[in-house]
Motif scaffolding. Structure first.
Motif, PDB file in Angstrom:
ATOM      1  N   ALA A   1       0.832  -1.205   0.000  1.00 56.38           N
ATOM      2  CA  ALA A   1       0.000   0.000   0.000  1.00 56.38           C
ATOM      3  C   ALA A   1       0.866   1.253   0.000  1.00 56.38           C
ATOM      4  O   ALA A   1       0.622   2.209  -0.763  1.00 56.38           O
ATOM      5  CB  ALA A   1      -0.928  -0.016   1.227  1.00 56.38           C
ATOM      6  N   VAL A   2       1.874   1.258   0.849  1.00 54.62           N
ATOM      7  CA  VAL A   2       2.773   2.421   0.909  1.00 54.62           C
ATOM      8  C   VAL A   2       3.553   2.550  -0.395  1.00 54.62           C
ATOM      9  O   VAL A   2       3.725   3.660  -0.923  1.00 54.62           O
ATOM     10  CB  VAL A   2       3.727   2.282   2.118  1.00 54.62           C
ATOM     11  CG1 VAL A   2       4.802   3.366   2.085  1.00 54.62           C
ATOM     12  CG2 VAL A   2       2.949   2.348   3.420  1.00 54.62           C
ATOM     13  N   ALA A   3       4.029   1.425  -0.937  1.00 56.39           N
ATOM     14  CA  ALA A   3       4.793   1.470  -2.184  1.00 56.39           C
ATOM     15  C   ALA A   3       3.937   1.984  -3.331  1.00 56.39           C
ATOM     16  O   ALA A   3       4.411   2.728  -4.201  1.00 56.39           O
ATOM     17  CB  ALA A   3       5.330   0.078  -2.512  1.00 56.39           C
ATOM     18  N   THR A   4       2.654   1.605  -3.361  1.00 53.35           N
ATOM     19  CA  THR A   4       1.753   2.069  -4.419  1.00 53.35           C
ATOM     20  C   THR A   4       1.538   3.575  -4.306  1.00 53.35           C
ATOM     21  O   THR A   4       1.589   4.312  -5.311  1.00 53.35           O
ATOM     22  CB  THR A   4       0.402   1.340  -4.324  1.00 53.35           C
ATOM     23  OG1 THR A   4       0.620  -0.052  -4.530  1.00 53.35           O
ATOM     24  CG2 THR A   4      -0.578   1.857  -5.370  1.00 53.35           C
TER      25      THR A   4
ATOM     26  N   PRO B   1       1.729   2.100 -10.662  1.00 52.63           N
ATOM     27  CA  PRO B   1       1.838   0.994  -9.700  1.00 52.63           C
ATOM     28  C   PRO B   1       1.987  -0.333 -10.435  1.00 52.63           C
ATOM     29  O   PRO B   1       1.421  -0.532 -11.519  1.00 52.63           O
ATOM     30  CB  PRO B   1       0.524   1.063  -8.919  1.00 52.63           C
ATOM     31  CG  PRO B   1       0.012   2.460  -9.123  1.00 52.63           C
ATOM     32  CD  PRO B   1       0.460   2.855 -10.497  1.00 52.63           C
ATOM     33  N   THR B   2       2.743  -1.231  -9.853  1.00 48.36           N
ATOM     34  CA  THR B   2       2.930  -2.564 -10.426  1.00 48.36           C
ATOM     35  C   THR B   2       2.315  -3.602  -9.497  1.00 48.36           C
ATOM     36  O   THR B   2       1.937  -3.310  -8.363  1.00 48.36           O
ATOM     37  CB  THR B   2       4.422  -2.868 -10.624  1.00 48.36           C
ATOM     38  OG1 THR B   2       5.091  -2.786  -9.356  1.00 48.36           O
ATOM     39  CG2 THR B   2       5.056  -1.877 -11.586  1.00 48.36           C
ATOM     40  N   GLY B   3       2.208  -4.823  -9.989  1.00 46.21           N
ATOM     41  CA  GLY B   3       1.680  -5.901  -9.166  1.00 46.21           C
ATOM     42  C   GLY B   3       0.201  -6.127  -9.400  1.00 46.21           C
ATOM     43  O   GLY B   3      -0.471  -5.381 -10.137  1.00 46.21           O
ATOM     44  N   ASP B   4      -0.353  -7.158  -8.773  1.00 48.18           N
ATOM     45  CA  ASP B   4      -1.761  -7.508  -8.931  1.00 48.18           C
ATOM     46  C   ASP B   4      -2.639  -6.571  -8.114  1.00 48.18           C
ATOM     47  O   ASP B   4      -2.338  -6.263  -6.959  1.00 48.18           O
ATOM     48  CB  ASP B   4      -2.005  -8.952  -8.474  1.00 48.18           C
ATOM     49  CG  ASP B   4      -1.269  -9.961  -9.339  1.00 48.18           C
ATOM     50  OD1 ASP B   4      -0.967  -9.620 -10.503  1.00 48.18           O
ATOM     51  OD2 ASP B   4      -0.984 -11.064  -8.845  1.00 48.18           O
ATOM     52  N   THR B   5      -3.720  -6.126  -8.748  1.00 47.19           N
ATOM     53  CA  THR B   5      -4.683  -5.269  -8.060  1.00 47.19           C
ATOM     54  C   THR B   5      -6.081  -5.803  -8.320  1.00 47.19           C
ATOM     55  O   THR B   5      -6.486  -5.973  -9.485  1.00 47.19           O
ATOM     56  CB  THR B   5      -4.594  -3.811  -8.548  1.00 47.19           C
ATOM     57  OG1 THR B   5      -3.259  -3.324  -8.340  1.00 47.19           O
ATOM     58  CG2 THR B   5      -5.578  -2.928  -7.782  1.00 47.19           C
TER      59      THR B   5
END
Length: 585
Positions: A559-562, A572-576
């Motif tokens: 959450a913080v990285a996003t 943002p990367t990764g699954d959402t």
């Protein structure tokens, strides 16, 4: 011949004597009967707890036979009695073992073994000699490099041990009365079942104040609607009612081997001069070893199956046969408890902190979820492990209980030092729908709860809610104490009635294997990204792996990285999950 008889009664001394290569089983009488057709020949030809090349060769034959068996399938097969009314253990376990090994004519084999077992340890009987001859003819293999009759002798030995020691273990365990307190349903469960099956109000009457729609039907203002209060609820994982004996069969067998073993004394002869328990033993002396000697802790293995380095190679198979044959004594396993059984794939338990995270994990195919005390506490703005989140923990359990999820609750140390207060909270969690709990002995001050006090909490919970799976956690490794006191604590918690053992912080493979083999309860390990893999943990004997607070901490980090990525102009990367995905959970 005059010889001195020595009796050894202390557990440590008996173990030492069993490991002494100078002490061997009494040699059988000279093989005067015909080879392959007499009891004297059989006694001289079977594998024994001994040393030397002949012993090693014959033991290898037995180990080869046992290696063909799947222990979990053996237990399942033993659970099916052909005649439940008779329950004659000896022919049943022999027939089951013979079928599992693929021997021909299992019924005939069982009958012959019964005749042999009657005089196996002494005495003569022409019928037994005839049974030996028949089995040697039936069980001698062809096309092998070994002496066929020696292979047949090894096979007969396995079957006789099943008929004698294993069947005796089954009979004695089955005769053990259930604890007086077993079988009581908690009041909350009784009320829940009554309200579900025979509620005091069976029909609810409602009138439509305005037009509406229910169950696909249009309801006009003023219409009368009758609601069936007895309608069956959707299937959810509710705890199974307590059986007549709430002890796991594995526990029952352990206690029987400890208190009333099928073999109470082991006879050894000194092949050469030696020394045991401070006593000089001369060559030829007889040594009687007390197999009922009390072990220092409940974790130490009963002596019936020998001791390292000469442990009976069929121990696990005998215990599987006995456990299967005693299946009628096994409490009806809850779905959650079943996930911990041997023969079932390793249980990977992810830990959730709210309804959405639990539902998302269930949607991904995880069969059960746990709660994380850190996640529950942090979400409420409270510290973890301080005993201040009882209300938040119970509230989450009640929300999860309204779903069909199979879940277990981390209740820290029970939020009280009073065993009855801990048991009362456990009742409420069970009534809310929890299938299990974690109960830890770590304290907020960095110390450990006294062993007897934590064991009392476990015992109180199991007395109040027998069907609730209690995962007893010791924080010896988590708090950096390592091996110190771990086994003693686990033994006390097992004795108190725990269903599983949890040692977070333990990552050393040899130590994991040691604990998994010493205790009959399923071992739970906390996953570490730098520790053994899931496959490695399963091979070490672990039955359950928890993710603890890992997912919650990763979620916060993501959450913080996003947010940081968006602020810095990056995508943002990764699954959402989509908005709709979350809504549908």
């Amino acid at each position: 011949m005059n010889r001195t008889v020595h009796e050894v009664r202390r557990y440590e001394d008996v173990r030492a004597a069993l490991a002494d290569p100078n002490l061997v089983p009494e040699p059988p009488a000279a093989a005067e009967g015909p080879a392959g057709a007499s009891m004297t020949w059989l006694r001289a030809s079977v594998p024994r707890f001994s040393s030397g090349a002949t012993h090693a060769r014959r033991r290898a034959l037995v180990e080869t036979e046992l290696a063909r068996l799947d222990v979990s399938q053996l237990e399942e097969a033993a659970a099916h009695w052909p005649d439940a009314a008779t329950r004659d253990a000896a022919p049943h376990v022999v027939r089951t073992l013979a079928e599992a090994l693929g021997y021909p004519e299992p019924e005939t084999v069982a009958e012959a073994v019964t005749a042999i077992a009657a005089v196996y340890f002494g005495g003569e009987d022409p019928a037994a000699d005839a049974a030996v001859a028949h089995l040697v003819d039936l069980l001698s293999p062809s096309g092998q490099p070994h002496d066929p009759s020696e292979v047949a002798a090894a096979r007969i030995c396995l079957l006789v041990q099943a008929s004698d020691a294993t069947a005796t273990l089954v009979r004695q365990a089955d005769a053990t009365p259930a604890p007086a307190s077993a079988g009581a349903r908690p009041v909350e469960r009784l009320l829940h079942e009554t309200l579900r099956d025979d509620p005091p109000v069976r029909v609810l009457r409602r009138v439509a104040a305005r037009d509406t729609r229910v169950a696909g039907r249009d309801i006009a203002a003023g219409d009368l609607v009758l609601l069936d209060a007895t309608a069956a609820a959707p299937a959810v994982a509710t705890p199974a009612p307590a059986s007549a004996d709430a002890r796991p069969v594995e526990r029952l067998l352990h206690e029987t081997l400890r208190d009333d073993p099928p073999v109470r004394a082991l006879r050894r002869v000194a092949a050469r001069d030696t020394r045991v328990a401070g006593t000089d033993i001369a060559a030829g002396d007889l040594v009687l070893l007390d197999a009922t000697a009390a072990a220092p802790t409940d974790a130490d293995a009963p002596l019936t199956f020998g001791a390292p380095p000469r442990v009976c190679p069929g121990r696990d198979h005998a215990m599987a046969l006995a456990a299967g044959a005693l299946a009628h004594r096994r409490p009806s396993l809850t779905p959650f408890a079943h996930l911990h059984r041997k023969g079932v794939p390793l249980l990977l338990l992810p830990n959730a902190w709210d309804c959405a995270s639990a539902a998302a994990l269930a949607a991904e195919g995880f069969e059960a979820v746990g709660t994380t005390s850190l996640g529950v506490a942090a979400a409420a703005g409270l510290p973890d492990g301080a005993g201040v989140t009882a209300d938040a923990t119970l509230a989450l359990a009640r929300r999860l209980g309204r779903t069909s999820l199979l879940f277990t609750v981390d209740m820290e140390g029970g939020f009280s030092d009073d065993p009855e207060e801990v048991a009362d909270l456990a009742r409420q969690l069970s009534a809310a729908g929890a299938a299990g709990i974690n109960l830890e002995d770590g304290r907020a001050d960095g110390g450990l709860t006294p062993v007897h006090q934590h064991a009392a909490k476990i015992a109180a919970v199991k007395a109040a809610v027998p069907e609730l799976f209690v995962n007893a956690r010791t924080d010896t490794y988590w708090l950096g104490r390592g091996h110190e006191g771990t086994d003693e604590r686990l033994a006390a918690y097992q004795q108190a009635g725990a269903d599983g053992l949890f040692v977070p912080g333990l990552a050393e493979p040899d130590r994991i294997r040691d604990i998994a083999s010493r205790f009959e309860l399923p071992l739970n390990i906390l996953y570490s990204p730098t520790g053994p893999t899931l496959d490695e943990l399963a091979a070490l004997g672990v039955r359950r792996v928890s993710l603890g607070s890992l997912l919650y901490r990763r979620a916060l980090g993501e959450a913080v990285a996003t947010a940081r990525a968006v602020r810095e102009g990056r995508r943002p990367t990764g699954d959402t999950l989509s908005y709709g995905d979350v809504q549908s959970l």
